[in-house]
Design an enzyme around this catalytic site. Structure first.
Site, PDB file in Angstrom:
ATOM      1  N   ASP A   8      60.715  69.685  -5.853  1.00  0.00           N
ATOM      2  CA  ASP A   8      59.655  70.087  -4.485  1.00  0.00           C
ATOM      3  C   ASP A   8      59.798  68.825  -3.823  1.00  0.00           C
ATOM      4  OD1 ASP A   8      57.660  71.043  -3.254  1.00  0.00           O
ATOM      5  OD2 ASP A   8      56.390  71.060  -4.813  1.00  0.00           O
ATOM      6  N   ASP A 104      61.311  74.456   0.730  1.00  0.00           N
ATOM      7  CA  ASP A 104      61.466  72.891   0.237  1.00  0.00           C
ATOM      8  C   ASP A 104      61.375  72.980  -1.480  1.00  0.00           C
ATOM      9  OD1 ASP A 104      58.811  73.887   0.017  1.00  0.00           O
ATOM     10  OD2 ASP A 104      58.059  71.836   0.144  1.00  0.00           O
ATOM     11  N   GLU A 105      61.940  73.897  -1.980  1.00  0.00           N
ATOM     12  CA  GLU A 105      61.841  73.864  -3.462  1.00  0.00           C
ATOM     13  C   GLU A 105      62.908  74.417  -4.070  1.00  0.00           C
ATOM     14  OE1 GLU A 105      58.160  75.701  -5.389  1.00  0.00           O
ATOM     15  OE2 GLU A 105      56.879  74.794  -3.852  1.00  0.00           O
TER      16      GLU A 105
HETATM   17 MG   LIG Z   1      56.537  71.033  -1.251  1.00  0.00          MG
END
Ligand SMILES: [Mg+2]
Length: 411
Positions: A8, A104-105
């Protein structure tokens, strides 16, 4: 036993902005919508802003009350997308099973990579070091034997950290956490579980599976397996990533749209943005959908089929205006509108030439769009655009992409 990582990017949007503005690192800083545009919320904030109690999703106004000196910049989604894609490409050097979750993960299944790169913790630390060195960004990584615990691991300690959750330690680390930390436990599920006295993941794990099934149907079985580390769902390959099903943009204007002329300006703007993104993804679409919200906040959608798939802004805008004029009479002014193109296909898919479309004219328009992209990429987004977009500063005060929210829809 599988080795699953969940990585993450920490404070993603705010961190990316700080790469080109290192001075933001030292001050309370956030990325958010435009305050004057009536739709300003905090999209991301740095740790310094967090100390003031500022939360993601909070209106800018209330964030300012907590911290008057808060520095806010408008979002630049294209830039964030570029960084997130580059980071994912780095992950894919370690396994072909990289499944994005949001922008974003990502989950990584590194079970098959151990002989090449070492165990999960070693790979996680290497990713952490490389992302920091190569992108000046930090990630937190969870290492576990299923996706659910890997995700909890990346949330457990951040920024720039690795947490391993194993069959030996999961009771200790996971079971004390509030039940809503578990993936897919939303507000309603949390409230219902709390009513039964189930407040932690451990309490959920020790609730009878049959009872959960009677209360939540097949989701009950899922909750039980998640809490007990029994989730077996695979990590998809990057190439099997969900394909984009539609591309759309919408915006709330600084003042209400009173008539079709006002709406035409905004539909031109949105069609430009949507088609630019279609072309960037090498896609065309054959259904145009509009979304209208009047100033009493009621909203509805209408859509129409085109003769042939398109990525040409003027064609999308024309369809949007047709839909508007046949479905809305402006008894109430409009507060926000959206344009979405669906039924997407590859831009190179051969199309049946229609008796009703002038293919020469279309080819010409296509060339113009291509040239427009080249120039706008180089000199700024609205260097070349339909003049109508710039005709009313009370509707579109600046040629700033961030006044418009964008989103992909994959289902
Ligand atoms: Mg994040």
């Amino acid at each position: 036993m599988r080795t699953i990582l969940h990585a993450d990017l920490n404070n993603c949007f705010a961190s990316i902005e700080s790469i080109s503005h290192p001075e933001y690192r030292q001050i309370p800083f956030a990325v958010g919508g435009d305050e004057e545009m009536r739709h300003g919320i905090i999209l991301a904030k740095n740790d310094c802003a967090k100390k003031f109690g500022i939360k993601t999703g909070e209106p800018l106004l209330s964030a300012r009350q907590k911290c008057p000196e808060l520095k806010v910049v408008k979002p630049n989604f294209e830039l964030y997308d570029e960084y997130c894609t580059a980071v994912r490409n780095l992950y894919s050097e370690y396994t072909d099973q990289v499944e994005p979750f949001g922008m974003d993960e990502s989950w990584l299944d590194t079970s098959g990579s151990i002989s090449l790169f070492g165990d999960g913790i070693k790979i996680a630390n290497e990713l952490r070091r490389r992302v920091k060195k190569e992108f000046d960004l930090t990630i937190s990584v969870g290492v576990s034997y299923n996706k659910i615990f890997a995700k909890l691991g990346s949330d457990y300690k951040k920024p720039d950290a690795v947490t391993a959750i194993t069959p030996e330690n999961y009771r200790e680390i996971v079971w004390g956490l509030p039940v809503e930390e578990l993936l897919f436990v939303g507000r309603a599920t949390k409230a219902k579980l709390n009513r039964f006295g189930v407040k932690t993941i451990g309490e959920l794990a020790n609730t009878s599976e049959n009872f959960l099934v009677t209360q939540f149907g097949k989701n009950g079985r899922m909750l039980y397996s998640y809490a007990n580390g029994l989730d077996m769902s695979p990590v998809r390959k990057l190439s099997q990533a969900e394909t984009i099903k539609s591309i759309g943009n919408s915006t709330t204007t600084p003042r209400d749209m009173e008539n079709a002329t006002d709406a035409k300006l905004i539909f031109n703007l949105l069609s430009e943005q949507v088609c630019r993104r279609l072309r960037k993804h090498r896609l065309k679409g054959s259904v145009v959908q509009i979304h209208l919200r009047s100033n009493d906040l009621t909203s509805f959608e209408r859509q129409m089929q085109l003769n042939a798939p398109t990525d040409i802004s003027s064609e999308v805008c024309k369809a949007a205006m047709e839909l508007l004029l046949s479905n809305y009479n402006f008894a109430l002014p409009l507060r926000s509108v959206g344009v979405r193109v669906t039924q997407l296909c590859d831009a190179d898919t051969p199309v049946q030439l229609s008796f009703f479309t002038d293919s020469k004219h279309q080819e010409k328009l296509q060339k113009i769009e291509k040239i427009k992209d080249v120039i706008n990429d180089r000199y700024g987004r609205y260097t070349i655009c339909p003049a109508v977009i710039l005709s009313d500063k009370t509707l579109f005060p600046e040629y700033d992409p961030a006044t418009v929210t964008s989103c992909f829809k994959s289902h």
